[in-house]
Design an enzyme around this catalytic site. Sequence first.
Site, short mmCIF file in Angstrom:
data_model
loop_
_atom_site.label_atom_id
_atom_site.label_comp_id
_atom_site.label_asym_id
_atom_site.label_seq_id
_atom_site.Cartn_x
_atom_site.Cartn_y
_atom_site.Cartn_z
N GLY A 30 18.65 -10.24 27.98
CA GLY A 30 18.71 -11.31 27.00
C GLY A 30 20.00 -12.08 27.18
N TYR A 31 20.02 -13.28 26.64
CA TYR A 31 21.15 -14.19 26.84
C TYR A 31 21.87 -14.45 25.53
CZ TYR A 31 19.51 -14.60 31.50
OH TYR A 31 19.16 -14.27 32.77
N LEU A 32 23.17 -14.13 25.52
CA LEU A 32 24.01 -14.41 24.37
C LEU A 32 24.44 -15.86 24.38
CD1 LEU A 32 26.22 -11.19 24.56
CD2 LEU A 32 24.14 -11.57 23.23
#
Length: 150
Positions: free
Chosen positions: A27-29
């Site tokens: 996932g991408y912060l």
Amino acid sequence: MEIERKYLITKLPEGATDFPCHRIEQGYLSTDPVVRVRREDDTYYLTYKSKGLMEREEYNLPLTKDSYDHLIKKADGHILTKKRYLLPLKGSDHLTIELDIFEGPYEGLMLAEVEFQSREEAETFTAPDWFGKDVTFSGEYQNSRLSRLI
């Protein structure tokens, strides 16, 4: 420095999924700059990637499972899941094809990446016949971008 080419795959060669594979969830912060958390089997990372298509800086920092579990909940967009098969590239003593077969919202999407030791090696690379369209320079299939689509 990460130097790689990326290709869209429409048909797998026979035996492609017989090679070792890893289960990946990421996932991408942030997507600008790219800050990603990834679980690869039982290993966890926080990754920073600079801007770029074929060449960009990449830094990986180890995470604990607890840290990963905390951070993945903060990811923007879709959590990407895929199986990554590691295929040796015929005729090369050091190149490996990373074949990603996506699951979840991107079920059926297949991408192949090859990482190189130099820009010159990447620029003179001849892809195997089963590779489809070269999508390296479009940015369309960067995982950070995929996480924001659908």
